[in-house]
Design a protein around this motif. Structure first.
Motif: not given
Length: 150
Positions: A42, A55, A66, A68, A130, A132-135, A137
């Motif tokens: 990160q 985004s 998605r 990231w 995999t 991890h939270r995408p920025f 979605q």
């Protein structure tokens, strides 16, 4: 940018790319020729402006499921690290989306030396994303609409 919500100055290299028809193609492609060790994690300083701009772009692209962001360093390629954007997109859409992503990346003030893109398929370096939270979605409604209209 007449009529746009914001204005932007175009630099000579950007004008050259527009004139030769290359704005929607990636600037360069790097394919590892052999297995190598890279550092990925990160970012210590989260790229808020970049993530917000991407985004907005991806919200208008049905193919982007998605996205990231991670800090990424390939010592075999460069001394300093940069950012890695993981994109969950169909293979056939990657080049076009990468080109449009590149234009947005160039329009945001840079804090990293470079920003690389990788298509997420769960293998290789993309496997990092995999779990991890995408920025970004795509919403469930957009996903359903996309499936219904295909």
């Amino acid at each position: 940018n007449p009529g746009a919500a914001y204005e932007r100055e175009f630099f000579p290299d950007e004008v050259s790319r527009l004139l030769d028809g290359a704005p929607f193609k990636p600037r360069e492609q790097y394919v590892a020729q052999k297995p190598m060790q890279v550092m990925i994690g990160q970012p210590t300083e989260y790229p808020k402006e970049l993530v917000a701009a991407l985004s907005r772009l991806y919200a208008g692209m049905a193919e982007v499921r998605r996205a990231w962001v991670a800090f990424y360093h390939n010592p075999a390629r460069d001394r300093e690290g940069g950012l890695l954007i993981g994109l969950d997109v169909p293979d056939e859409a990657m080049d076009r989306i990468a080109g449009q992503t590149g234009i947005v990346i160039e329009s945001v003030p840079k804090r990293q030396k470079y920003v690389d893109l990788v298509r997420y398929d769960g293998s290789g370096v993309s496997g990092y994303f995999t779990g991890h939270r995408p920025f970004y979605q795509r919403s469930g409604i957009r996903q359903l609409w996309s499936k219904l209209t295909q």
